[in-house]
Write a protein that holds these residues in place. Sequence first.
Motif, PDB file in Angstrom:
ATOM      1  N   PRO A 408       0.825  -1.231   0.000  1.00  0.00           N
ATOM      2  CA  PRO A 408       0.000   0.000   0.000  1.00  0.00           C
ATOM      3  C   PRO A 408       0.855   1.276   0.000  1.00  0.00           C
ATOM      4  CG  PRO A 408       0.037  -0.993   2.183  1.00  0.00           C
ATOM      5  CD  PRO A 408       0.824  -1.884   1.313  1.00  0.00           C
ATOM      6  N   ILE A 409       1.568   1.479  -1.108  1.00  0.00           N
ATOM      7  CA  ILE A 409       2.408   2.684  -1.250  1.00  0.00           C
ATOM      8  C   ILE A 409       1.881   3.424  -2.481  1.00  0.00           C
ATOM      9  CG2 ILE A 409       4.795   3.520  -1.445  1.00  0.00           C
ATOM     10  CD1 ILE A 409       5.721   0.685  -0.772  1.00  0.00           C
ATOM     11  N   PRO A 410       1.598   4.723  -2.359  1.00  0.00           N
ATOM     12  CA  PRO A 410       0.952   5.421  -3.485  1.00  0.00           C
ATOM     13  C   PRO A 410       1.822   5.516  -4.741  1.00  0.00           C
ATOM     14  CG  PRO A 410       1.580   6.958  -1.739  1.00  0.00           C
ATOM     15  CD  PRO A 410       1.778   5.596  -1.199  1.00  0.00           C
ATOM     16  N   GLY A 411       3.109   5.530  -4.591  1.00  0.00           N
ATOM     17  CA  GLY A 411       4.000   5.648  -5.745  1.00  0.00           C
ATOM     18  C   GLY A 411       5.396   5.200  -5.365  1.00  0.00           C
ATOM     19  N   PRO A 412       6.309   5.270  -6.326  1.00  0.00           N
ATOM     20  CA  PRO A 412       7.651   4.731  -6.059  1.00  0.00           C
ATOM     21  C   PRO A 412       8.602   5.690  -5.338  1.00  0.00           C
ATOM     22  CG  PRO A 412       7.479   5.415  -8.329  1.00  0.00           C
ATOM     23  CD  PRO A 412       6.151   5.700  -7.710  1.00  0.00           C
ATOM     24  N   ALA A 413       8.107   6.899  -4.951  1.00  0.00           N
ATOM     25  CA  ALA A 413       9.015   7.935  -4.434  1.00  0.00           C
ATOM     26  C   ALA A 413       9.838   7.470  -3.243  1.00  0.00           C
ATOM     27  CB  ALA A 413       8.199   9.180  -4.058  1.00  0.00           C
ATOM     28  N   LEU A 414       9.202   6.827  -2.274  1.00  0.00           N
ATOM     29  CA  LEU A 414       9.934   6.425  -1.066  1.00  0.00           C
ATOM     30  C   LEU A 414      10.946   5.322  -1.358  1.00  0.00           C
ATOM     31  CD1 LEU A 414       7.028   6.503   1.536  1.00  0.00           C
ATOM     32  CD2 LEU A 414       9.028   7.998   1.487  1.00  0.00           C
ATOM     33  N   LEU A 415      10.562   4.410  -2.233  1.00  0.00           N
ATOM     34  CA  LEU A 415      11.499   3.343  -2.614  1.00  0.00           C
ATOM     35  C   LEU A 415      12.727   3.931  -3.290  1.00  0.00           C
ATOM     36  CD1 LEU A 415       9.128   0.721  -4.226  1.00  0.00           C
ATOM     37  CD2 LEU A 415      10.632   0.326  -2.296  1.00  0.00           C
ATOM     38  N   CYS A 416      12.466   4.849  -4.198  1.00  0.00           N
ATOM     39  CA  CYS A 416      13.555   5.494  -4.929  1.00  0.00           C
ATOM     40  C   CYS A 416      14.432   6.281  -3.960  1.00  0.00           C
ATOM     41  CB  CYS A 416      13.008   6.415  -6.015  1.00  0.00           C
ATOM     42  SG  CYS A 416      12.131   5.518  -7.304  1.00  0.00           S
ATOM     43  N   ALA A 417      13.809   6.900  -2.971  1.00  0.00           N
ATOM     44  CA  ALA A 417      14.582   7.674  -1.999  1.00  0.00           C
ATOM     45  C   ALA A 417      15.518   6.756  -1.212  1.00  0.00           C
ATOM     46  CB  ALA A 417      13.634   8.407  -1.043  1.00  0.00           C
ATOM     47  N   GLY A 418      15.008   5.580  -0.814  1.00  0.00           N
ATOM     48  CA  GLY A 418      15.849   4.615  -0.100  1.00  0.00           C
ATOM     49  C   GLY A 418      17.013   4.162  -0.954  1.00  0.00           C
ATOM     50  N   ALA A 419      16.723   3.938  -2.237  1.00  0.00           N
ATOM     51  CA  ALA A 419      17.786   3.521  -3.157  1.00  0.00           C
ATOM     52  C   ALA A 419      18.845   4.609  -3.289  1.00  0.00           C
ATOM     53  CB  ALA A 419      17.184   3.198  -4.525  1.00  0.00           C
ATOM     54  N   ARG A 420      18.382   5.879  -3.347  1.00  0.00           N
ATOM     55  CA  ARG A 420      19.330   7.004  -3.453  1.00  0.00           C
ATOM     56  C   ARG A 420      20.208   7.069  -2.208  1.00  0.00           C
ATOM     57  NH1 ARG A 420      14.908   9.780  -5.450  1.00  0.00           N
ATOM     58  NH2 ARG A 420      14.569  10.899  -3.503  1.00  0.00           N
ATOM     59  N   GLN A 421      19.576   6.848  -1.050  1.00  0.00           N
ATOM     60  CA  GLN A 421      20.346   6.893   0.188  1.00  0.00           C
ATOM     61  C   GLN A 421      21.411   5.793   0.220  1.00  0.00           C
ATOM     62  OE1 GLN A 421      16.652   6.995   2.451  1.00  0.00           O
ATOM     63  NE2 GLN A 421      17.443   8.710   3.631  1.00  0.00           N
ATOM     64  N   ALA A 422      21.043   4.604  -0.253  1.00  0.00           N
ATOM     65  CA  ALA A 422      22.013   3.501  -0.273  1.00  0.00           C
ATOM     66  C   ALA A 422      23.173   3.823  -1.213  1.00  0.00           C
ATOM     67  CB  ALA A 422      21.321   2.213  -0.699  1.00  0.00           C
ATOM     68  N   VAL A 423      22.827   4.358  -2.383  1.00  0.00           N
ATOM     69  CA  VAL A 423      23.885   4.703  -3.350  1.00  0.00           C
ATOM     70  C   VAL A 423      24.783   5.801  -2.791  1.00  0.00           C
ATOM     71  CG1 VAL A 423      24.241   5.787  -5.613  1.00  0.00           C
ATOM     72  CG2 VAL A 423      22.666   3.881  -5.381  1.00  0.00           C
ATOM     73  N   THR A 424      24.169   6.772  -2.108  1.00  0.00           N
ATOM     74  CA  THR A 424      24.970   7.841  -1.501  1.00  0.00           C
ATOM     75  C   THR A 424      25.950   7.253  -0.489  1.00  0.00           C
ATOM     76  OG1 THR A 424      23.099   9.329  -1.754  1.00  0.00           O
ATOM     77  CG2 THR A 424      24.816  10.025  -0.212  1.00  0.00           C
ATOM     78  N   CYS A 425      25.444   6.346   0.328  1.00  0.00           N
ATOM     79  CA  CYS A 425      26.266   5.760   1.396  1.00  0.00           C
ATOM     80  C   CYS A 425      27.381   4.883   0.859  1.00  0.00           C
ATOM     81  CB  CYS A 425      25.371   4.879   2.255  1.00  0.00           C
ATOM     82  SG  CYS A 425      25.218   5.455   3.888  1.00  0.00           S
ATOM     83  N   PHE A 426      27.023   4.009  -0.085  1.00  0.00           N
ATOM     84  CA  PHE A 426      27.960   2.957  -0.482  1.00  0.00           C
ATOM     85  C   PHE A 426      28.782   3.299  -1.721  1.00  0.00           C
ATOM     86  CE2 PHE A 426      24.872   0.762   2.095  1.00  0.00           C
ATOM     87  CZ  PHE A 426      25.692   0.018   2.929  1.00  0.00           C
ATOM     88  N   ILE A 427      28.337   4.250  -2.510  1.00  0.00           N
ATOM     89  CA  ILE A 427      29.074   4.545  -3.739  1.00  0.00           C
ATOM     90  C   ILE A 427      29.533   5.998  -3.778  1.00  0.00           C
ATOM     91  CG2 ILE A 427      28.946   4.627  -6.263  1.00  0.00           C
ATOM     92  CD1 ILE A 427      27.078   2.247  -6.185  1.00  0.00           C
ATOM     93  N   THR A 428      28.584   6.938  -3.606  1.00  0.00           N
ATOM     94  CA  THR A 428      28.921   8.343  -3.851  1.00  0.00           C
ATOM     95  C   THR A 428      29.937   8.878  -2.835  1.00  0.00           C
ATOM     96  OG1 THR A 428      26.646   8.578  -4.615  1.00  0.00           O
ATOM     97  CG2 THR A 428      27.907  10.590  -4.373  1.00  0.00           C
ATOM     98  N   ILE A 429      29.672   8.681  -1.553  1.00  0.00           N
ATOM     99  CA  ILE A 429      30.583   9.256  -0.546  1.00  0.00           C
ATOM    100  C   ILE A 429      31.987   8.638  -0.656  1.00  0.00           C
ATOM    101  CG2 ILE A 429      31.017   9.458   1.945  1.00  0.00           C
ATOM    102  CD1 ILE A 429      27.999   9.955   2.289  1.00  0.00           C
ATOM    103  N   PRO A 430      32.125   7.302  -0.740  1.00  0.00           N
ATOM    104  CA  PRO A 430      33.476   6.752  -0.917  1.00  0.00           C
ATOM    105  C   PRO A 430      34.188   7.306  -2.151  1.00  0.00           C
ATOM    106  CG  PRO A 430      31.960   4.990  -0.360  1.00  0.00           C
ATOM    107  CD  PRO A 430      31.134   6.216  -0.575  1.00  0.00           C
ATOM    108  N   LEU A 431      33.436   7.461  -3.257  1.00  0.00           N
ATOM    109  CA  LEU A 431      34.087   7.959  -4.470  1.00  0.00           C
ATOM    110  C   LEU A 431      34.411   9.453  -4.388  1.00  0.00           C
ATOM    111  CD1 LEU A 431      32.325   5.921  -7.291  1.00  0.00           C
ATOM    112  CD2 LEU A 431      34.579   5.620  -6.304  1.00  0.00           C
ATOM    113  N   MET A 432      33.607  10.197  -3.611  1.00  0.00           N
ATOM    114  CA  MET A 432      33.936  11.622  -3.401  1.00  0.00           C
ATOM    115  C   MET A 432      35.280  11.728  -2.696  1.00  0.00           C
ATOM    116  SD  MET A 432      30.251  13.208  -2.323  1.00  0.00           S
ATOM    117  CE  MET A 432      30.919  14.413  -1.222  1.00  0.00           C
TER     118      MET A 432
END
Lengths: 545, 256
Positions: A408-432
């Motif tokens: 019961p989720i109205p759209g994909p926004a929250l899922l996408c946000a979680g994915a962005r957070q994971a990518v930020t944590c595991f890929i973006t910050i280390p590469l920065m």
Amino acid sequence: MTTDASAPAAVSPDRALHRLFLTLFLRGRSSRGLRRNNMPRSVASKLLLTLLAYGCFGCFALAFVQRPVFEISIYLHGMTLLFCGMFIAASSGEILFNKEEADILLHRPVTPQALLRAKLTVLLQVSLWIAGAFNLAGMVAGVLSPNGNALYPLAHALSTVLEAVFCAGGVVLAYELCLRSFGREKLEGIMTTVQVLVAVGTVVAGQLVPRVIGRATFQRGSIGIHPWWFDLLPPAWFAGLDDAITGNGGIRAMTLAVIGVACTSLVAWLALGRMARHYETGMQLLGETTSAVPASQLASRRWLDALVHSPLLSWWLRNPVRRAAFVLVASYLVRDRDVKLRVYPGLAPLLVMPIAFMMPVSQHGADPFGGFGVAFCGAYMGMIPLFALSLLQYSQQWQAGDVFRAAPIPGPALLCAGARQAVTCFITIPLMVFFTAVVYFLRHTSAELPLLLPGLIALPAFTLAPHLGGKAIPFSKAGEEARSARRGLDLFGVILVSISLSLVAIWAWSMGWFHWFLLSEIAVVGVIYTLMRVSLTRAPWPSME
Amino acid sequence: MISVQQLTKRFGEQVAVDGITFEIPAGQIVGFLGPNGAGKSTTLKMLTGMLAPTSGTATICGHDLQSDTLEVKRHVGFVPESGAVFESLTGLEYLEMVAALYAIPEAAARARIEQFIAFFDLSFSTLTDKLLGAYSKGMRRKVVITSALLHNPPVVFFDEPLDGLDANAAVGFKALIQTLAREGKTIVYSSHILDVVERVCDRVLIIDKGRLLLDGKPETLVAESGAGTLERLFTQLTGGTELERRAEDFARTFRP
């Protein structure tokens, strides 16, 4: 329906296997359920286009017609090794160790050696198509070279075949050595890591090595005065063979040729002969099913659990849907072979381009790009989450993505946000951190580090871009769709934006308006980001059609 | 036809199959039962030459599993639980590829394939024009069963063969394996659908935690145990006690 009595006798198992693996390679191994009502398609036109592209790229060799044979050969063999290496590294994991294949073939009366032989032959065959297309124009250049002659095409064809054998044998040998060294229990994880490293290494080497070889070859002149380490590079061995057969180069060319032939023979003998039994071990591993969880996976589970429950992330991931998406994406980034093989090698070229821009072209250290390289490096950072998120929408388990729609989720926004957070944590910050260190060490100063800021400021907007319109929901599309040509166009568009941003930043830097530029950029990006967030929050689930 | 002595398989510390021993003569249909993770699939994979046993021996049609693996593979057919096929091939391409691996001449292979097409009510055009990836689960299962029987093996291992088959195909399939057994083939039938096993099999082997718990005719075992049905006997043996009561208790937790 009648049986044709005049039909030939049985096709030999070796031929049947070769035909099978070639067909599977050309058609691709489809994801279950993806190809509803699909007829078998001819891939001839696609293949011809690909080979045509390689052929066109090979025409660059015609620019070297005035150079000696050895230099033309070094260029051709360097690039051939890159193309064949990339192809073999990308295909070998799937071709050599396919999990479903164990259930289909391992109970049939064929030996693992026959399977390995058939697969290696297909890898070699396709490598030679690629090599042939790329080297065609180079062969003409070799004949027209000041010390070239009519023997060159023959010599180069022979050395190219040897190079392809060396390359394919080398990759297979790497797997066999892993099997021998690490044993079957740790194999799956190790194999994935090796494959990721081989693929990333090939891409990185493919970008950097030609520059290094170029500097060594085109600035020093003939074969006799190359540095000693040059003889360690495989392209030099095979170029030496070309030189030796065409009667140039003398004793050093002969030495390089002997090294090339000896190394290729050794690699082929080890891969197909002495070490082949380890392939059987790997194939049997695929048939093993055990409920025991490997210690490495347990460790990663505990580590991820601890991370998610750390005070900072508990607060950042306080929304349960975001947290679930974060854990899902993080788990796949760490554990899933298919995702790791898609994401990390896919990001490798992005890492190399800025470094290549910052490396001094001449040996005297002059940098023709000025601070542009640093600014470009910063802008490129924004592309990393963008491409990671684009690649993370593909998975072999794409059908499991239905669970998101059923919730019961109205759209994909929250899922996408979680994915962005994971990518930020595991890929973006280390590469920065990595990029900042690279800039510091390559430029020997921290004075230019502020030039990274324009890219960093644009990063949140870049990160949202793939999810606009509710797209790029994590693991919601079949892995096969990741090969879409659209991604190439997207990459081109984003590179243009990055270059434009870097150019404006470097102009503001040189004019002394950099602070004002940063303030303006923050304002513009802030507005764009807010609009994008609003649009994404309102986005419904995309159609399943 | 099949002789298994102290067959054992370990994955590191875990013992998947723990010294099982049994003999199966020609023409028998043997149900191979056990709960999830009991070691059924591992045993079948060892007996089909896909997995090397850690210890123990097995012979199939007189061929030793470890020293004469290829000969064993020539004498067995296997329908794996996964039902995996190469989805980028058409059904006909797949079956012809399998035939070639057993060195079946093309004409003979085609004739055999046509027999299976007729039996399973498949259309030849589907087999030639569609990739296996576009087949329904049931159609794919029919192709996998065909590929296991194409070389006319004297021993056939079925791991959940009815999965995905519709009711008509399932009825036909059960009749097929009973006829094959009467013709002298040895059938090992692994399934979780116990009433089918009870009806079709001459004998059942029940394993749990890698060990053979019971071996005998279904009706004899049921009568001797007083369990009433094979299903009850199975749950008693494999620790599934008071399942109905536990299910009722659990269902009550959903009350609003």
